[in-house]
Design a protein around this motif. Structure first.
Motif, mmCIF file in Angstrom:
data_model
loop_
_atom_site.group_PDB
_atom_site.id
_atom_site.type_symbol
_atom_site.label_atom_id
_atom_site.label_comp_id
_atom_site.label_asym_id
_atom_site.label_seq_id
_atom_site.Cartn_x
_atom_site.Cartn_y
_atom_site.Cartn_z
ATOM 1 N N LEU A 20 33.430 29.689 41.666
ATOM 2 C CA LEU A 20 34.837 30.264 41.759
ATOM 3 C C LEU A 20 35.843 29.634 40.802
ATOM 4 C CD1 LEU A 20 34.915 31.543 45.361
ATOM 5 C CD2 LEU A 20 34.763 32.751 43.418
ATOM 6 N N PHE A 21 35.561 28.153 40.544
ATOM 7 C CA PHE A 21 36.487 27.326 39.690
ATOM 8 C C PHE A 21 36.199 27.151 38.472
ATOM 9 C CE2 PHE A 21 36.418 26.651 44.375
ATOM 10 C CZ PHE A 21 37.524 26.868 44.735
ATOM 11 N N ASP A 22 35.203 28.007 37.834
ATOM 12 C CA ASP A 22 34.718 27.854 36.565
ATOM 13 C C ASP A 22 35.911 28.378 35.808
ATOM 14 O OD1 ASP A 22 33.898 28.068 34.076
ATOM 15 O OD2 ASP A 22 32.149 29.396 34.524
ATOM 16 N N PRO A 23 36.610 27.660 35.015
ATOM 17 C CA PRO A 23 37.879 28.354 34.255
ATOM 18 C C PRO A 23 37.446 29.395 33.169
ATOM 19 C CG PRO A 23 37.217 26.237 33.222
ATOM 20 C CD PRO A 23 36.573 26.368 34.471
ATOM 21 N N ASP A 24 36.124 29.703 32.862
ATOM 22 C CA ASP A 24 35.618 30.755 31.868
ATOM 23 C C ASP A 24 35.168 32.121 32.492
ATOM 24 O OD1 ASP A 24 35.776 28.933 29.706
ATOM 25 O OD2 ASP A 24 33.976 28.104 30.068
ATOM 26 N N GLN A 25 35.241 31.945 33.890
ATOM 27 C CA GLN A 25 34.872 33.291 34.767
ATOM 28 C C GLN A 25 36.170 34.046 34.715
ATOM 29 O OE1 GLN A 25 35.613 34.490 37.925
ATOM 30 N NE2 GLN A 25 36.400 33.056 38.700
ATOM 31 N N LEU A 26 35.867 35.441 34.447
ATOM 32 C CA LEU A 26 37.164 36.268 34.291
ATOM 33 C C LEU A 26 37.220 37.468 35.522
ATOM 34 C CD1 LEU A 26 37.662 36.504 30.585
ATOM 35 C CD2 LEU A 26 38.936 34.950 32.152
ATOM 36 N N ASP A 27 36.242 37.225 36.239
ATOM 37 C CA ASP A 27 35.806 38.668 37.113
ATOM 38 C C ASP A 27 37.405 38.678 38.280
ATOM 39 O OD1 ASP A 27 35.150 40.251 39.410
ATOM 40 O OD2 ASP A 27 33.025 39.995 38.996
ATOM 41 N N PRO A 28 37.825 39.577 38.187
ATOM 42 C CA PRO A 28 39.073 39.896 39.073
ATOM 43 C C PRO A 28 38.802 39.620 40.680
ATOM 44 C CG PRO A 28 38.285 41.825 38.059
ATOM 45 C CD PRO A 28 37.536 41.015 37.406
ATOM 46 N N ARG A 29 37.599 40.127 41.038
ATOM 47 C CA ARG A 29 37.131 40.052 42.418
ATOM 48 C C ARG A 29 37.064 38.670 42.807
ATOM 49 N NH1 ARG A 29 31.865 43.711 41.762
ATOM 50 N NH2 ARG A 29 31.716 42.268 39.925
ATOM 51 N N ALA A 30 36.512 37.699 41.796
ATOM 52 C CA ALA A 30 36.430 36.330 42.255
ATOM 53 C C ALA A 30 37.818 35.662 42.490
ATOM 54 C CB ALA A 30 35.624 35.634 41.065
ATOM 55 N N ALA A 31 38.815 36.234 41.403
ATOM 56 C CA ALA A 31 40.099 35.833 41.704
ATOM 57 C C ALA A 31 40.890 36.083 43.190
ATOM 58 C CB ALA A 31 41.274 36.159 40.607
ATOM 59 N N ARG A 32 40.644 37.572 43.520
ATOM 60 C CA ARG A 32 40.989 37.886 44.755
ATOM 61 C C ARG A 32 40.380 37.109 45.951
ATOM 62 N NH1 ARG A 32 40.540 43.079 42.224
ATOM 63 N NH2 ARG A 32 38.543 43.465 42.997
ATOM 64 N N LEU A 33 38.977 36.769 45.868
ATOM 65 C CA LEU A 33 38.517 36.110 46.858
ATOM 66 C C LEU A 33 39.127 34.620 47.106
ATOM 67 C CD1 LEU A 33 36.013 35.816 48.979
ATOM 68 C CD2 LEU A 33 34.532 35.236 47.104
ATOM 69 N N THR A 34 39.138 34.128 45.928
ATOM 70 C CA THR A 34 39.811 32.778 45.918
ATOM 71 C C THR A 34 41.268 32.708 46.280
ATOM 72 O OG1 THR A 34 38.476 32.060 43.985
ATOM 73 C CG2 THR A 34 40.185 30.817 44.408
ATOM 74 N N GLN A 35 42.125 33.773 45.943
ATOM 75 C CA GLN A 35 43.264 33.951 46.458
ATOM 76 C C GLN A 35 43.361 33.862 47.860
ATOM 77 O OE1 GLN A 35 45.619 37.006 44.841
ATOM 78 N NE2 GLN A 35 47.644 36.346 45.781
ATOM 79 N N TRP A 36 42.609 34.876 48.411
ATOM 80 C CA TRP A 36 42.473 35.272 49.865
ATOM 81 C C TRP A 36 41.975 33.944 50.685
ATOM 82 C CZ3 TRP A 36 37.881 35.482 52.863
ATOM 83 C CH2 TRP A 36 38.114 35.880 54.369
ATOM 84 N N SER A 37 41.116 33.130 50.172
ATOM 85 C CA SER A 37 40.552 31.743 50.655
ATOM 86 C C SER A 37 41.738 30.923 50.775
ATOM 87 C CB SER A 37 39.530 31.621 50.121
ATOM 88 O OG SER A 37 38.326 32.104 49.980
ATOM 89 N N ARG A 38 42.562 30.702 49.792
ATOM 90 C CA ARG A 38 43.435 29.670 49.810
ATOM 91 C C ARG A 38 44.676 30.265 50.740
ATOM 92 N NH1 ARG A 38 43.140 25.962 45.704
ATOM 93 N NH2 ARG A 38 41.962 26.488 43.770
ATOM 94 N N GLU A 39 45.177 31.600 50.539
ATOM 95 C CA GLU A 39 46.234 31.767 51.387
ATOM 96 C C GLU A 39 46.069 32.134 52.814
ATOM 97 O OE1 GLU A 39 47.657 35.124 49.094
ATOM 98 O OE2 GLU A 39 48.336 34.124 47.626
ATOM 99 N N TYR A 40 44.499 32.453 53.356
ATOM 100 C CA TYR A 40 44.317 32.651 54.673
ATOM 101 C C TYR A 40 43.481 31.698 55.284
ATOM 102 C CZ TYR A 40 42.677 34.998 58.730
ATOM 103 O OH TYR A 40 42.232 35.400 59.877
ATOM 104 N N LEU A 41 42.311 31.309 54.739
ATOM 105 C CA LEU A 41 41.312 30.650 55.372
ATOM 106 C C LEU A 41 41.834 29.102 55.380
ATOM 107 C CD1 LEU A 41 38.120 32.043 53.773
ATOM 108 C CD2 LEU A 41 39.382 32.523 56.072
ATOM 109 N N THR A 42 42.599 28.752 54.505
ATOM 110 C CA THR A 42 42.892 27.274 54.421
ATOM 111 C C THR A 42 44.464 27.035 55.410
ATOM 112 O OG1 THR A 42 44.407 27.648 52.463
ATOM 113 C CG2 THR A 42 42.010 26.805 52.108
ATOM 114 N N GLN A 43 44.860 28.100 55.786
ATOM 115 C CA GLN A 43 46.144 27.875 56.420
ATOM 116 C C GLN A 43 45.841 28.153 57.985
ATOM 117 O OE1 GLN A 43 48.999 27.278 54.665
ATOM 118 N NE2 GLN A 43 47.515 27.263 52.939
#
Length: 231
Positions: A20-43
């Motif tokens: 999920l932290f590969d700068p070359d991956q562009l899948d928008p679903r990965a971006a949404r998963l990462t955002q949700w993980s940061r904004e919800y799971l880590t809080q």
């Protein structure tokens, strides 16, 4: 920050888990998963019942860039998901043989178009022990999952925006989720207290095994909750 292995390919299913932290991956679903993980799971969460992040494990995995995910299209059944879990198991074994197993690795399989969530429950129940025996955990997550949290039974930590199956390292804090069966407890002691004689690990597991109401509430209808969210 150095990104570890960028892609893991399953030999059985052919699906690819991307870091999920590969700068070359562009899948928008990965971006949404990462955002949700940061904004919800880590809080923290007011209904969690304890201080700290909803998922301390994911917080560590994000810091170490050790999260891989695949996104499966279509409404699959138990047979296909079971094959995917085969690959998750193989890839997780591979990851932990080339890296420090104590580091927080996680493989996430997102089933965004799955309509029957019992598919996840059935495969999870059938395969959980295989993962636990190797010092891993296998978690089931989907919208509306009613499994209670450990600290607040009115909080539902497995209720997530997308249906998912997650493999991760076992943590010391997983003990409450492993006390329902002696074999899970033996695996826990083997992972975290390997110097103990086998006979002693077996005796401890038998003595600690709990079939009481509190355990039943958490593990009802499942072989094992295995939730990193519910610590």
């Amino acid at each position: 920050m150095t990104t570890p292995i960028t892609t893991l390919t399953g030999q059985h299913s052919g699906f690819e888990w991307i870091n999920l932290f590969d700068p070359d991956q562009l899948d928008p679903r990965a971006a949404r998963l990462t955002q949700w993980s940061r904004e919800y799971l880590t809080q923290p969460h007011e209904e969690l019942g304890r201080p700290g992040a909803v998922c301390p494990f994911i917080s560590q995995a994000i810091t170490k860039c050790l999260l891989w995910a695949t996104f499966i299209d279509g409404d699959i059944g138990t047979s296909i998901l079971d094959t995917v879990v085969d690959d998750m198991y193989d890839q997780f074994v591979h990851l932990t043989t080339i890296s420090d197993w104590k580091r927080p690795h996680a493989l996430i399989t997102v089933l965004g178009e799955l309509s029957d969530h019992t598919v996840i429950d059935e495969v999870h129940a059938a395969r959980k022990t295989q993962f636990v025996e190797q010092g891993f955990m296998l978690g089931q997550f989907y919208p509306g999952c009613a499994q209670p949290g450990l600290w607040n039974h009115d909080f539902h930590p497995l209720d997530t925006p997308w249906p998912m199956v997650v493999a991760r390292n076992m943590m010391t804090t997983d003990l409450p989720f492993l006390i329902a069966r002696p074999d899970w407890l033996r695996a826990y002691f083997k992972t975290f207290a390997p110097a103990l004689p086998t006979a002693l690990r077996r005796r401890l597991a038998d003595d600690l095994c709990d079939h009481g109401d509190a355990v039943a509430d958490i593990t009802a209808n499942h072989a094992l909750v295995g939730s990193e969210y519910a610590h």
